[in-house]
Write a protein that holds these residues in place. Structure first.
Motif, PDB file in Angstrom:
ATOM      1  N   ASP A 127      19.589 -25.056 -33.538  1.00 16.30           N
ATOM      2  CA  ASP A 127      19.364 -25.651 -34.861  1.00 16.30           C
ATOM      3  C   ASP A 127      18.242 -26.690 -34.815  1.00 16.30           C
ATOM      4  O   ASP A 127      17.412 -26.752 -35.726  1.00 16.30           O
ATOM      5  N   ALA A 128      18.202 -27.495 -33.755  1.00 12.94           N
ATOM      6  CA  ALA A 128      17.163 -28.527 -33.631  1.00 12.94           C
ATOM      7  C   ALA A 128      15.785 -27.886 -33.430  1.00 12.94           C
ATOM      8  O   ALA A 128      14.787 -28.343 -33.999  1.00 12.94           O
ATOM      9  N   ILE A 129      15.739 -26.823 -32.637  1.00  8.94           N
ATOM     10  CA  ILE A 129      14.477 -26.107 -32.427  1.00  8.94           C
ATOM     11  C   ILE A 129      14.023 -25.470 -33.734  1.00  8.94           C
ATOM     12  O   ILE A 129      12.852 -25.574 -34.119  1.00  8.94           O
ATOM     13  N   THR A 130      14.953 -24.835 -34.432  1.00  2.00           N
ATOM     14  CA  THR A 130      14.645 -24.197 -35.718  1.00  2.00           C
ATOM     15  C   THR A 130      14.144 -25.220 -36.724  1.00  2.00           C
ATOM     16  O   THR A 130      13.154 -24.980 -37.431  1.00  2.00           O
ATOM     17  N   GLU A 131      14.787 -26.353 -36.780  1.00  2.00           N
ATOM     18  CA  GLU A 131      14.384 -27.408 -37.714  1.00  2.00           C
ATOM     19  C   GLU A 131      12.964 -27.880 -37.428  1.00  2.00           C
ATOM     20  O   GLU A 131      12.154 -28.043 -38.348  1.00  2.00           O
ATOM     21  N   ALA A 132      12.641 -28.091 -36.166  1.00  4.43           N
ATOM     22  CA  ALA A 132      11.292 -28.541 -35.796  1.00  4.43           C
ATOM     23  C   ALA A 132      10.249 -27.482 -36.153  1.00  4.43           C
ATOM     24  O   ALA A 132       9.187 -27.799 -36.704  1.00  4.43           O
ATOM     25  N   MET A 133      10.558 -26.231 -35.874  1.00  2.00           N
ATOM     26  CA  MET A 133       9.610 -25.155 -36.180  1.00  2.00           C
ATOM     27  C   MET A 133       9.460 -24.968 -37.689  1.00  2.00           C
ATOM     28  O   MET A 133       8.354 -24.698 -38.175  1.00  2.00           O
ATOM     29  N   ASP A 134      10.550 -25.116 -38.426  1.00  2.00           N
ATOM     30  CA  ASP A 134      10.483 -25.016 -39.889  1.00  2.00           C
ATOM     31  C   ASP A 134       9.660 -26.159 -40.479  1.00  2.00           C
ATOM     32  O   ASP A 134       8.934 -25.969 -41.453  1.00  2.00           O
ATOM     33  N   LEU A 135       9.785 -27.337 -39.891  1.00  3.21           N
ATOM     34  CA  LEU A 135       9.006 -28.485 -40.355  1.00  3.21           C
ATOM     35  C   LEU A 135       7.514 -28.228 -40.155  1.00  3.21           C
ATOM     36  O   LEU A 135       6.698 -28.496 -41.047  1.00  3.21           O
ATOM     37  N   TRP A 136       7.136 -27.678 -39.002  1.00  2.83           N
ATOM     38  CA  TRP A 136       5.740 -27.327 -38.732  1.00  2.83           C
ATOM     39  C   TRP A 136       5.250 -26.297 -39.739  1.00  2.83           C
ATOM     40  O   TRP A 136       4.198 -26.447 -40.344  1.00  2.83           O
ATOM     41  N   ARG A 137       6.036 -25.236 -39.939  1.00  2.00           N
ATOM     42  CA  ARG A 137       5.658 -24.170 -40.872  1.00  2.00           C
ATOM     43  C   ARG A 137       5.479 -24.733 -42.278  1.00  2.00           C
ATOM     44  O   ARG A 137       4.519 -24.415 -42.972  1.00  2.00           O
ATOM     45  N   SER A 138       6.386 -25.579 -42.680  1.00  2.34           N
ATOM     46  CA  SER A 138       6.326 -26.181 -44.011  1.00  2.34           C
ATOM     47  C   SER A 138       5.060 -27.033 -44.169  1.00  2.34           C
ATOM     48  O   SER A 138       4.398 -26.987 -45.212  1.00  2.34           O
ATOM     49  N   TYR A 139       4.721 -27.794 -43.146  1.00  2.69           N
ATOM     50  CA  TYR A 139       3.528 -28.636 -43.209  1.00  2.69           C
ATOM     51  C   TYR A 139       2.265 -27.787 -43.273  1.00  2.69           C
ATOM     52  O   TYR A 139       1.344 -28.065 -44.043  1.00  2.69           O
ATOM     53  N   LEU A 140       2.244 -26.726 -42.476  1.00  3.90           N
ATOM     54  CA  LEU A 140       1.107 -25.803 -42.488  1.00  3.90           C
ATOM     55  C   LEU A 140       0.961 -25.171 -43.872  1.00  3.90           C
ATOM     56  O   LEU A 140      -0.131 -25.157 -44.448  1.00  3.90           O
ATOM     57  N   GLU A 141       2.060 -24.689 -44.420  1.00  2.00           N
ATOM     58  CA  GLU A 141       2.024 -24.058 -45.742  1.00  2.00           C
ATOM     59  C   GLU A 141       1.643 -25.055 -46.831  1.00  2.00           C
ATOM     60  O   GLU A 141       0.956 -24.692 -47.793  1.00  2.00           O
ATOM     61  N   HIS A 142       2.062 -26.302 -46.677  1.00  2.00           N
ATOM     62  CA  HIS A 142       1.684 -27.326 -47.654  1.00  2.00           C
ATOM     63  C   HIS A 142       0.169 -27.518 -47.663  1.00  2.00           C
ATOM     64  O   HIS A 142      -0.449 -27.624 -48.735  1.00  2.00           O
ATOM     65  N   GLN A 143      -0.434 -27.547 -46.482  1.00  5.71           N
ATOM     66  CA  GLN A 143      -1.890 -27.710 -46.413  1.00  5.71           C
ATOM     67  C   GLN A 143      -2.603 -26.492 -46.989  1.00  5.71           C
ATOM     68  O   GLN A 143      -3.630 -26.619 -47.667  1.00  5.71           O
ATOM     69  N   ILE A 144      -2.046 -25.316 -46.760  1.00  2.62           N
ATOM     70  CA  ILE A 144      -2.617 -24.098 -47.344  1.00  2.62           C
ATOM     71  C   ILE A 144      -2.512 -24.159 -48.863  1.00  2.62           C
ATOM     72  O   ILE A 144      -3.478 -23.853 -49.579  1.00  2.62           O
ATOM     73  N   SER A 145      -1.363 -24.563 -49.367  1.00  2.00           N
ATOM     74  CA  SER A 145      -1.181 -24.694 -50.826  1.00  2.00           C
ATOM     75  C   SER A 145      -2.165 -25.687 -51.416  1.00  2.00           C
ATOM     76  O   SER A 145      -2.727 -25.454 -52.499  1.00  2.00           O
ATOM     77  N   ARG A 146      -2.380 -26.804 -50.734  1.00  2.00           N
ATOM     78  CA  ARG A 146      -3.369 -27.786 -51.189  1.00  2.00           C
ATOM     79  C   ARG A 146      -4.761 -27.177 -51.221  1.00  2.00           C
ATOM     80  O   ARG A 146      -5.533 -27.404 -52.154  1.00  2.00           O
ATOM     81  N   ALA A 147      -5.088 -26.403 -50.175  1.00  2.00           N
ATOM     82  CA  ALA A 147      -6.402 -25.764 -50.118  1.00  2.00           C
ATOM     83  C   ALA A 147      -6.571 -24.778 -51.276  1.00  2.00           C
ATOM     84  O   ALA A 147      -7.641 -24.713 -51.886  1.00  2.00           O
ATOM     85  N   ILE A 148      -5.514 -24.055 -51.606  1.00  2.00           N
ATOM     86  CA  ILE A 148      -5.566 -23.131 -52.749  1.00  2.00           C
ATOM     87  C   ILE A 148      -5.774 -23.920 -54.036  1.00  2.00           C
ATOM     88  O   ILE A 148      -6.646 -23.597 -54.846  1.00  2.00           O
ATOM     89  N   ALA A 149      -4.988 -24.972 -54.225  1.00  2.00           N
ATOM     90  CA  ALA A 149      -5.075 -25.784 -55.447  1.00  2.00           C
ATOM     91  C   ALA A 149      -6.436 -26.449 -55.593  1.00  2.00           C
ATOM     92  O   ALA A 149      -6.942 -26.594 -56.715  1.00  2.00           O
ATOM     93  N   ASP A 150      -7.044 -26.818 -54.470  1.00  2.00           N
ATOM     94  CA  ASP A 150      -8.360 -27.473 -54.491  1.00  2.00           C
ATOM     95  C   ASP A 150      -9.511 -26.482 -54.660  1.00  2.00           C
ATOM     96  O   ASP A 150     -10.666 -26.882 -54.756  1.00  2.00           O
TER      97      ASP A 150
END
Length: 162
Positions: free
Chosen positions: A76-99
């Protein structure tokens, strides 16, 4: 001190997460959110893995392979850390799309998956064969994909190895 093997493993995952943030995420935060930061994250992740911050490349990729079939707090801790990374990456991609920095992209989750797949495979091939060429191939594929989506070539040059 740790009380159990599981507590020791959880402490190791926590420390690996702290190191990942210090080595990959924090340096990229000097770049503007969106496309610039996305490119910086790709570069810092490649440096983290190829530079063998952890002997086996990316700690979380190695640990997830080991713990994927073992339900419990460590997985669960490994999954949480990896999900946090994925979420941050996707957030930056979403920002790039919006910009408007990736005008030919409308699915941040798909691109996040593609980037993670390329980085993960580079890590696996590099550690298995003890060579750096897989990272250069991942860099090339990522740059070509982002360029095809309309990414600025000057920013994309930051993804390539110095």
């Amino acid at each position: 001190m740790f009380g159990s093997k599981e507590n020791l493993q959880l402490a190791v995952v926590s420390e690996a997460k702290r190191i990942f943030i210090d080595v990959v995420v924090q340096p990229a935060r000097t770049e503007a959110a969106g496309f610039d930061r996305l490119c910086a994250l790709v570069r810092t992740w490649i440096d983290y893995s190829s530079g063998r911050t952890f002997r086996g490349g990316c700690f979380f990729l190695a640990a997830s392979a080991e713990f994927a079939a073992h339900p419990g707090a460590v997985r669960d801790a490994i999954t949480e850390a990896m999900d946090l990374w994925r979420s941050y990456l996707e957030h930056q991609i979403s920002r790039a799309i919006a910009d408007g920095a990736l005008p030919r992209l409308d699915d941040a989750t798909q691109l996040g998956f593609e980037l993670e797949a390329l980085l993960s495979h580079a890590n696996a091939e590099s550690t298995l064969h003890d060579r750096s060429e897989p990272y250069r191939r991942a860099e090339r594929a990522i740059v070509e994909r982002l360029e095809a989506l309309g990414g600025d070539q000057r920013v994309l040059n930051r993804v390539r190895a110095p």
